[in-house]
Motif scaffolding. Structure first.
Motif, PDB file in Angstrom:
ATOM      1  N   UNK A 281      64.092  65.370  43.714  1.00 63.03           N
ATOM      2  CA  UNK A 281      63.692  64.281  42.833  1.00 63.03           C
ATOM      3  C   UNK A 281      64.689  63.122  42.904  1.00 63.03           C
ATOM      4  N   UNK A 282      65.611  63.219  43.890  1.00 66.24           N
ATOM      5  CA  UNK A 282      66.529  62.118  44.131  1.00 66.24           C
ATOM      6  C   UNK A 282      67.580  61.940  43.049  1.00 66.24           C
ATOM      7  N   UNK A 283      67.851  63.019  42.297  1.00 73.91           N
ATOM      8  CA  UNK A 283      68.834  62.892  41.218  1.00 73.91           C
ATOM      9  C   UNK A 283      70.179  63.527  41.563  1.00 73.91           C
ATOM     10  N   UNK A 284      70.298  63.947  42.828  1.00 71.67           N
ATOM     11  CA  UNK A 284      71.495  64.710  43.176  1.00 71.67           C
ATOM     12  C   UNK A 284      72.773  63.880  43.066  1.00 71.67           C
ATOM     13  N   UNK A 285      72.664  62.561  43.135  1.00 71.48           N
ATOM     14  CA  UNK A 285      73.872  61.746  43.039  1.00 71.48           C
ATOM     15  C   UNK A 285      74.123  61.253  41.619  1.00 71.48           C
ATOM     16  N   UNK A 286      73.231  61.633  40.719  1.00 71.04           N
ATOM     17  CA  UNK A 286      73.469  61.270  39.325  1.00 71.04           C
ATOM     18  C   UNK A 286      74.744  61.958  38.846  1.00 71.04           C
ATOM     19  N   UNK A 287      75.694  61.193  38.340  1.00 69.75           N
ATOM     20  CA  UNK A 287      77.018  61.757  38.060  1.00 69.75           C
ATOM     21  C   UNK A 287      76.966  62.820  36.957  1.00 69.75           C
ATOM     22  N   UNK A 288      76.071  62.625  35.969  1.00 72.26           N
ATOM     23  CA  UNK A 288      75.980  63.636  34.911  1.00 72.26           C
ATOM     24  C   UNK A 288      75.391  64.940  35.443  1.00 72.26           C
ATOM     25  N   UNK A 289      74.300  64.755  36.170  1.00 70.14           N
ATOM     26  CA  UNK A 289      73.600  65.950  36.645  1.00 70.14           C
ATOM     27  C   UNK A 289      74.384  66.696  37.713  1.00 70.14           C
ATOM     28  N   UNK A 290      75.007  65.950  38.617  1.00 70.59           N
ATOM     29  CA  UNK A 290      75.707  66.641  39.699  1.00 70.59           C
ATOM     30  C   UNK A 290      76.945  67.378  39.164  1.00 70.59           C
ATOM     31  N   UNK A 291      77.643  66.759  38.217  1.00 70.27           N
ATOM     32  CA  UNK A 291      78.782  67.444  37.603  1.00 70.27           C
ATOM     33  C   UNK A 291      78.286  68.692  36.866  1.00 70.27           C
ATOM     34  N   UNK A 292      77.136  68.533  36.244  1.00 73.08           N
ATOM     35  CA  UNK A 292      76.532  69.693  35.581  1.00 73.08           C
ATOM     36  C   UNK A 292      76.285  70.817  36.562  1.00 73.08           C
ATOM     37  N   UNK A 293      75.848  70.458  37.745  1.00 72.19           N
ATOM     38  CA  UNK A 293      75.595  71.490  38.765  1.00 72.19           C
ATOM     39  C   UNK A 293      76.880  72.190  39.188  1.00 72.19           C
ATOM     40  N   UNK A 294      77.934  71.392  39.379  1.00 69.16           N
ATOM     41  CA  UNK A 294      79.231  71.994  39.739  1.00 69.16           C
ATOM     42  C   UNK A 294      79.613  73.025  38.674  1.00 69.16           C
ATOM     43  N   UNK A 295      79.461  72.642  37.432  1.00 64.34           N
ATOM     44  CA  UNK A 295      79.783  73.564  36.344  1.00 64.34           C
ATOM     45  C   UNK A 295      78.894  74.778  36.326  1.00 64.34           C
ATOM     46  N   UNK A 296      77.611  74.514  36.602  1.00 62.12           N
ATOM     47  CA  UNK A 296      76.662  75.612  36.587  1.00 62.12           C
ATOM     48  C   UNK A 296      77.054  76.668  37.622  1.00 62.12           C
ATOM     49  N   UNK A 297      77.334  76.221  38.843  1.00 63.50           N
ATOM     50  CA  UNK A 297      77.738  77.175  39.890  1.00 63.50           C
ATOM     51  C   UNK A 297      79.029  77.875  39.507  1.00 63.50           C
ATOM     52  N   UNK A 298      79.972  77.111  38.954  1.00 65.48           N
ATOM     53  CA  UNK A 298      81.256  77.698  38.573  1.00 65.48           C
ATOM     54  C   UNK A 298      81.055  78.766  37.505  1.00 65.48           C
ATOM     55  N   UNK A 299      80.211  78.459  36.509  1.00 61.68           N
ATOM     56  CA  UNK A 299      79.976  79.438  35.447  1.00 61.68           C
ATOM     57  C   UNK A 299      79.326  80.703  35.977  1.00 61.68           C
ATOM     58  N   UNK A 300      78.516  80.523  37.029  1.00 58.73           N
ATOM     59  CA  UNK A 300      77.847  81.699  37.592  1.00 58.73           C
ATOM     60  C   UNK A 300      78.739  82.424  38.599  1.00 58.73           C
ATOM     61  N   UNK A 301      79.945  81.903  38.793  1.00 58.10           N
ATOM     62  CA  UNK A 301      80.916  82.590  39.639  1.00 58.10           C
ATOM     63  C   UNK A 301      80.848  82.243  41.109  1.00 58.10           C
TER      64      UNK A 301
END
Length: 820
Positions: free
Chosen positions: A73-93
């Motif tokens: 959906x072309x939102x991968x460079x959105x700074x809020x969402x992409x940082x959220x993804x980094x956190x999401x992966x980190x939380x999942x280990x």
DNA sequence: GTAGGGTTAG
């Protein structure tokens, strides 16, 4: 699927999330649909609830789907969402995926960086966390903020890094942030800089629960129990109440400082304040009770838990394993698998120890396979050491060595494990050789465990000079007051014939436990000083030290070697009546030996017949030995019959029996024993004797022909034998089991390991100096006789320590009174 | 949207 998704247009993404979960892979059609939907969705609603969407991703698989959705959906460079993804992966280990996502983000802000740094810190990839921090400084124009420092401070692996980081904190002015300050406090106390930590803590303008816990846990992790408890008191006076974190920090310290009272008080506090429902608290309680050996309480806490995690299972399994109940521990491991908790490395460490206690070779291999398949051997040295130790304990020396060789990283414990492995499997020379190999690796620094593993090997071969060198190093390392090292040194001096040195050491070490007492009593016993051994036992009782089953094994042996029958019987009674110790086979063996040697064969036989447990070979062997000394042929044949029913493997017993037959002139009997021994193809424990000359231990095996001075040794023996014969020595062929000509028998006797060692001693030391020999088995009867002659001929004191006791030969007489 | 202090080991 396309059509289904099309009809969902405009629906909140969470509504069809279960449907997404059901799709295992994205087909091209589904991908297009997802894009279509998210585009369409966005057109109608600008504010997507991605926070909810993130939190509904409960595994990496779902996270990747969401990630794909965002990319599409072309939102991968959105700074809020992409940082959220980094956190999401980190939380999942999945920190590597977090990094991958992080690297893809073109315009990072400080939130992005902080998320990445804390992701590394959370999975304990501390080095990468610190690197990431420096990368932030060097490659971005961003400035770290107060959120950056707590994880970086946690990640500092040493004080040098820590101080540098402290400088950055000061430079950027974050030292007053309560999180940063608490992190600094914890970092300094972790590295043992308790003064600095305390000062920072005192200067904190605001202290929250985390600050108190940082300080307390700092003390606890340093093993500084007293200060931790003082601080706890201080906290209480200021009206701050313990929270689960405080409790979890303090409980291990109670175990460490042997303070069960505080432990129970903290437990009661936890119940009263409802902290027990915290899994960490319950886990810590299980561990504490296990360390106190209180399995009942540990089990009760475990049973009452509503939620159990991996640590709970590991803790309860380790509790039983460490309290020598491997069967229950194994049962719990199986139960854990039934409730589908995946074991981890620590579970495997316990499992290895369980199998080691069960000494089961087949299970050893399956545990090894279990660990190897998961790649844990390559991952962590601890599990490698545990597996090597498991093989060592089940007697598989070669397997232990192979595991050791295969370890990618070896630490001091890996080396200690192998030294102990050799020493405890009767391979003292190999243990010593291995120790020398270890010393050649300068990066490996020997520790307490090293001394405890190498000293028994030196005692075993009688390497007094080398043992004394270790003593020197122990003093240098200030470990001479350590009970275990001290006891090993006592044992070493005692077994190398230096009873005085053993005694003076004994009075230096702490004597609260039975361990050093057992050693010194045993030393006096093998020297034939039974009276002194008893005196020490009385001293032990006066000091209020509780004797254990080992104490009585040593005491009974001491009485036996000195012919103290009444005293031995007294010990046997005291053990049962006063201390409630049930006699084991070893105790019965010693009692039979004691009564038998003293000529009370009837009493000895009677004792065996009334034993509540099945007598084993050592018990019957003791009776057989006594029958040999007292020439009781009838009882001897009963004993040997029963003996060969339980153990027909040990060649030593055949020698004994042959000797009994020979003494009463029953030569057919001697022949019968010989052919029996041959038929059964006995596995012999190879006999060896050792002698230490000029700091070097030489080991001689029976019939050894490979020694560099071999020829001289045999020449010396020939000369000696001639002199001995002229003085009346007659070789006793009943000690030779091989069915060969007399000439050959004489040669076999002459090449017994103890004689080779004595001859080597004679040719390599100054005339009339004392010779000290060590033999792994009992000294042979013929060699015993021969040594008496040799001591007379050479005018030397010859001290032979065999597997049983010391024999002190002087002027043709032996201190043991010929009751070897 | 980001942070500190917590339990198990050879």
């Amino acid at each position: 699927m396309f059509r289904v998704l099309q009809t969902c247009k405009g629906v909140h993404p969470l509504r069809f999330w279960p449907f997404l979960q059901a799709c295992c892979t994205f087909s091209p059609a589904a991908t297009t649909s997802l894009q279509f939907i998210s585009d369409g969705y966005e057109n109608e609603n600008k504010d997507l609830d991605f926070k909810l969407l993130f939190s509904s991703c409960t595994n990496v698989h779902l996270a990747k789907r969401l990630h794909a959705l965002l990319v599409l959906s072309g939102k991968a460079q959105d700074i809020f969402l992409s940082t959220g993804l980094v956190n999401l992966y980190a939380n999942l280990g999945d920190v590597s995926f977090a990094r991958h996502t992080f690297d893809q983000i073109q315009k990072k802000n400080i939130f992005t960086w902080n998320s990445m740094i804390s992701a590394y810190a959370r999975v304990r990839r501390y080095h990468e966390a610190v690197n990431c921090f420096y990368q932030l400084l060097l490659t971005s124009r961003l400035q770290p903020d107060s959120y950056t420092f707590p994880p970086v401070l946690k990640a500092c692996g040493n004080m040098v890094d820590g101080k540098k980081m402290h400088c950055w904190v000061l430079k950027l002015g974050f030292e007053w942030d309560v999180f940063v300050a608490a992190s600094l406090v914890h970092m300094y106390s972790r590295f043992g800089f308790l003064g600095v930590a305390r000062k920072l803590f005192n200067n904190m303008p605001v202290r929250d629960m985390g600050s108190w816990n940082a300080m307390i846990s700092g003390f606890c992790q340093n093993g500084n129990a007293a200060e931790a408890l003082d601080l706890l008191d201080e906290m209480r006076l200021e009206g701050v109440k313990m929270d689960p974190v405080t409790v979890v920090s303090i409980l291990p310290v109670c175990a460490l400082s042997d303070d069960i009272l505080v432990g129970i008080l903290v437990h009661l506090y936890s119940i009263k304040h409802g902290l027990e429902s915290d899994v960490f608290v319950s886990n810590a309680l299980i561990n504490m009770y296990a360390k106190f050996g209180n399995l009942g309480h540990a089990q009760r806490v475990f049973d009452q838990m509503e939620v159990r995690d991996l640590v709970s299972w590991n803790s309860i399994i380790a509790a039983y394993e460490q309290n020598e109940d491997p069967i229950t521990a194994l049962g719990l491991f199986k139960e854990m698998q039934l409730v589908r908790i995946q074991p981890d490395l620590l579970t495997a460490v316990s499992l290895a120890s369980i199998v080691a206690q069960l000494s089961d070779h087949r299970n050893s291999q399956s545990v090894h396979g279990f660990v190897a398949r998961r790649g844990w051997l390559m991952e962590d040295v601890i599990i490698g050491n545990a597996v090597a130790d498991m093989y060592a304990k089940s007697g598989s020396v070669d397997s232990a060595r192979r595991v050791f060789e295969g370890l990618p990283v070896k630490d001091v414990i890996s080396w200690n494990t192998l030294i102990t492995c050799y020493a405890q499997n009767g391979l003292a020379s190999e243990a010593i050789e291995f120790y020398h190999m270890m010393v050649a690796h300068i990066e490996i620094i020997p520790n307490q465990g090293t001394w405890v593993s190498i000293l028994p090997a030196y005692s075993h071969v009688g390497a007094l000079q080398q043992g004394m060198k270790i003593h020197g190093r122990v003093i240098k390392n200030c470990l001479y007051l350590d009970v275990f090292v001290g006891t090993c040194l006592i044992d070493m001096y005692g077994k190398c014939g230096r009873l005085d040195d053993a005694m003076s050491l004994f009075y230096q070490v702490p004597r609260k436990s039975s361990v050093p007492w057992n050693a010194i009593i045993s030393c006096h016993g093998i020297h034939g000083h039974g009276e002194k051994a008893l005196k020490l036992f009385k001293e032990m009782m006066d000091d209020g030290v509780k004797p254990d089953h080992v104490t009585f094994v040593s005491l009974l042996a001491a009485c036996s070697h000195s012919g103290l029958v009444d005293e031995g019987q007294w010990c046997f009674n005291v053990m049962q009546e006063k201390y409630g110790i049930k006699p084991s086979l070893k105790h019965y063996g010693s009692m039979v030996d004691l009564l038998g040697r003293a000529g009370r064969l009837d009493l000895a036989y009677n004792l065996i017949q009334n034993m509540p447990i099945q007598p084993d070979a050592s018990v019957w062997g003791a009776l057989l030995g006594a029958c040999r000394i007292h020439g009781n042929f009838e009882l001897g044949s009963i004993a040997s019959d029963r003996l060969f029913e339980v153990d027909s493997e040990n060649v030593g017993y055949y020698v004994l029996l042959s000797n009994i037959y020979a003494n009463v002139g029953k030569w057919e009997g001697v022949n019968k024993v010989r052919s029996l021994a041959r038929e059964r193809g006995l596995k012999k424990t190879p006999g060896w004797s050792s002698i230490e000359v000029n700091n070097k231990v030489d080991v001689f095996y029976t019939g050894n022909q490979t020694h560099p001075r071999c020829e001289e040794i045999y020449e010396e023996l020939e000369v000696l034998t001639a002199k001995m014969k002229s003085l009346g020595y007659v070789p006793d062929y009943s000690f030779v089991l091989q069915d060969v000509e007399d000439d050959e028998k004489e040669h076999i006797l002459t090449s017994h390991s103890e004689r080779l060692a004595i001859a080597f001693g004679i040719i390599s030391t100054p005339p009339k100096s004392t010779i000290r020999i060590f033999k792994n088995l009992r000294v042979c009867g013929d060699c015993h006789e021969a040594t008496k002659f040799i001591s007379r001929i050479t005018e030397r004191e010859i001290i032979v320590r065999d597997s049983n006791r010391f024999h002190h030969f002087k002027n043709g007489i032996c201190s043991c009174g010929d009751y070897w």
